[in-house]
Design an enzyme around this catalytic site. Sequence first.
Site, PDB file in Angstrom:
ATOM      1  N   ASP A   1     -22.985 -25.629  11.365  1.00  0.00           N
ATOM      2  CA  ASP A   1     -22.214 -26.865  11.533  1.00  0.00           C
ATOM      3  C   ASP A   1     -21.023 -26.606  12.459  1.00  0.00           C
ATOM      4  O   ASP A   1     -20.162 -25.773  12.162  1.00  0.00           O
ATOM      5  CB  ASP A   1     -21.732 -27.359  10.172  1.00  0.00           C
ATOM      6  CG  ASP A   1     -21.084 -28.730  10.247  1.00  0.00           C
ATOM      7  OD1 ASP A   1     -21.810 -29.734  10.169  1.00  0.00           O
ATOM      8  OD2 ASP A   1     -19.844 -28.791  10.403  1.00  0.00           O
TER       9      ASP A   1
ATOM     10  N   TYR B   1     -13.004 -27.955  16.513  1.00  0.00           N
ATOM     11  CA  TYR B   1     -12.795 -26.655  15.879  1.00  0.00           C
ATOM     12  C   TYR B   1     -12.414 -25.618  16.933  1.00  0.00           C
ATOM     13  O   TYR B   1     -12.006 -24.508  16.598  1.00  0.00           O
ATOM     14  CB  TYR B   1     -14.059 -26.191  15.152  1.00  0.00           C
ATOM     15  CG  TYR B   1     -14.551 -27.135  14.077  1.00  0.00           C
ATOM     16  CD1 TYR B   1     -13.753 -28.172  13.586  1.00  0.00           C
ATOM     17  CD2 TYR B   1     -15.825 -27.002  13.552  1.00  0.00           C
ATOM     18  CE1 TYR B   1     -14.216 -29.039  12.612  1.00  0.00           C
ATOM     19  CE2 TYR B   1     -16.299 -27.853  12.566  1.00  0.00           C
ATOM     20  CZ  TYR B   1     -15.491 -28.881  12.108  1.00  0.00           C
ATOM     21  OH  TYR B   1     -15.962 -29.727  11.137  1.00  0.00           O
TER      22      TYR B   1
ATOM     23  N   LYS C   1     -20.479 -32.666  16.548  1.00  0.00           N
ATOM     24  CA  LYS C   1     -19.872 -33.964  16.261  1.00  0.00           C
ATOM     25  C   LYS C   1     -19.213 -34.555  17.507  1.00  0.00           C
ATOM     26  O   LYS C   1     -18.798 -33.829  18.409  1.00  0.00           O
ATOM     27  CB  LYS C   1     -18.834 -33.805  15.137  1.00  0.00           C
ATOM     28  CG  LYS C   1     -19.436 -33.140  13.892  1.00  0.00           C
ATOM     29  CD  LYS C   1     -18.383 -32.861  12.834  1.00  0.00           C
ATOM     30  CE  LYS C   1     -18.995 -32.070  11.693  1.00  0.00           C
ATOM     31  NZ  LYS C   1     -19.192 -30.649  12.055  1.00  0.00           N
TER      32      LYS C   1
ATOM     33  N   HIS D   1     -17.599 -37.950  14.186  1.00  0.00           N
ATOM     34  CA  HIS D   1     -16.784 -37.100  13.314  1.00  0.00           C
ATOM     35  C   HIS D   1     -15.859 -37.905  12.410  1.00  0.00           C
ATOM     36  O   HIS D   1     -15.774 -37.643  11.209  1.00  0.00           O
ATOM     37  CB  HIS D   1     -15.969 -36.122  14.165  1.00  0.00           C
ATOM     38  CG  HIS D   1     -15.555 -34.888  13.428  1.00  0.00           C
ATOM     39  ND1 HIS D   1     -15.283 -33.698  14.051  1.00  0.00           N
ATOM     40  CD2 HIS D   1     -15.371 -34.646  12.109  1.00  0.00           C
ATOM     41  CE1 HIS D   1     -14.948 -32.784  13.151  1.00  0.00           C
ATOM     42  NE2 HIS D   1     -14.989 -33.342  11.970  1.00  0.00           N
TER      43      HIS D   1
END
Length: 432
Positions: free
Chosen positions: A121, A126, A186, A219
């Site tokens: 994932d 990130y 996402k 997201h």
Amino acid sequence: MFRPSMLIPVRRRLWSKAALVASTCLILPSRSHIPGSTLRWCAAASGSHHGDEPSDGSAEGTCTTLESNQYIAGGAATASNCNSDSMLQHYPVGLGTYGLPPDQAVGAIQSAISVGYRRIDCAPVYFNEDKIGDAFQQILTSSASSPHATSMSTSISTTAHANTNSNTKKDSENSIDREDLYVVSKLASPFHRKEHVELALRKTLNDLRLEYLDLFLIHWPPAFEYVDIDLTQRGYANEDIDDSDDGRKIDATVSIHETWHAMEQLVHRGLVKQIGVSNFSVSLLHELMTRCIIPPAVNQVEAHPYLQQTKLLRYCQKRGVHFQAYSPLGTPGFKESEEPMVLHDPVLRSIAASHNASAAVVCLAWAIQRGTSVVVKSASAQRQAENLSVANADTSIRLTDAEIGRISKLDRGYRFFRPEDWWGELGMAVFD
């Protein structure tokens, strides 16, 4: 100015765009078969053909089902609908990469795959997708797989902790191909307008060194103002795509229907296999599904014993949307000092002791037994293997009805991810 990323790494959260305008018809030509799957085709009630919108735009859509003998354009990725049974059977435990330091990404991905993880994932915000892509490149080597696409394949050896439910025939030979992995990413909030959705996906694919995604999620529901990105470079030079400027950059003019229609086009073009959402409430899911052509396969949300989201879970189950839990352990590595520690709860520890297991394993087993899958982060091979053990019937603990009843009483409705802390009153619209 305040930004979520200025708190702690775990506070970094996307706000995917709220509300797409009504979709037009998505043509599904006969090309790639979808074995054993269904897609739901939504048409406006007063439209003259599939996907037509009534002239006043007011009528809600109705849904028809495309059974497994129907076909869809495939390209690099053969599209399929994801349901709870298939997600639980094949990928009940996924590796989370949120908060994974870039310099640990390659080692963490390699160890995760070696112990049996197949679902990875990811997300642009990130800020480690480029390093994860480096790991994929080291694990996978390019090879032509079809007239339409090139898939990634590998001959690296893996160790023997692989989950039997998530393995394919390649695992029996101690090697994996690209199609053995289930890679998720996402859509970041600045890219919710229809003209930016594919651009954002191609940036992610470039960073991950992949040619398609297995699952692409919105997201967060709200959109941000557009941020220019450089497709010629991997990674991000800064964190502008995660900067809402205390909510002032939220773009309330972008609808979830506009964004979703653009997401559907990605399936049509073979760039993603499945599409879904993250952090969507019942009301947002309901609105999205009134006008969809392809319904969301997954709703990935925060869920753990202190935030059980039972009503949302039941709604997702009724609508055929798989409920996937992130932070299933309550973010022990990122929570603020004054916040509760889920894994220290005496009830969970008591149940864990009776099974000679950890509180973390109890949380994951509880999540899977209630019909959800999980996303859990660890860079440690030992903990990765422990977390993955709940996906294997031979190694997983089995909670009793009485134990599940005790855990159900722990629900506090406590969120570790609170949009109102990042974006003010506009952030509250997601969960309130």
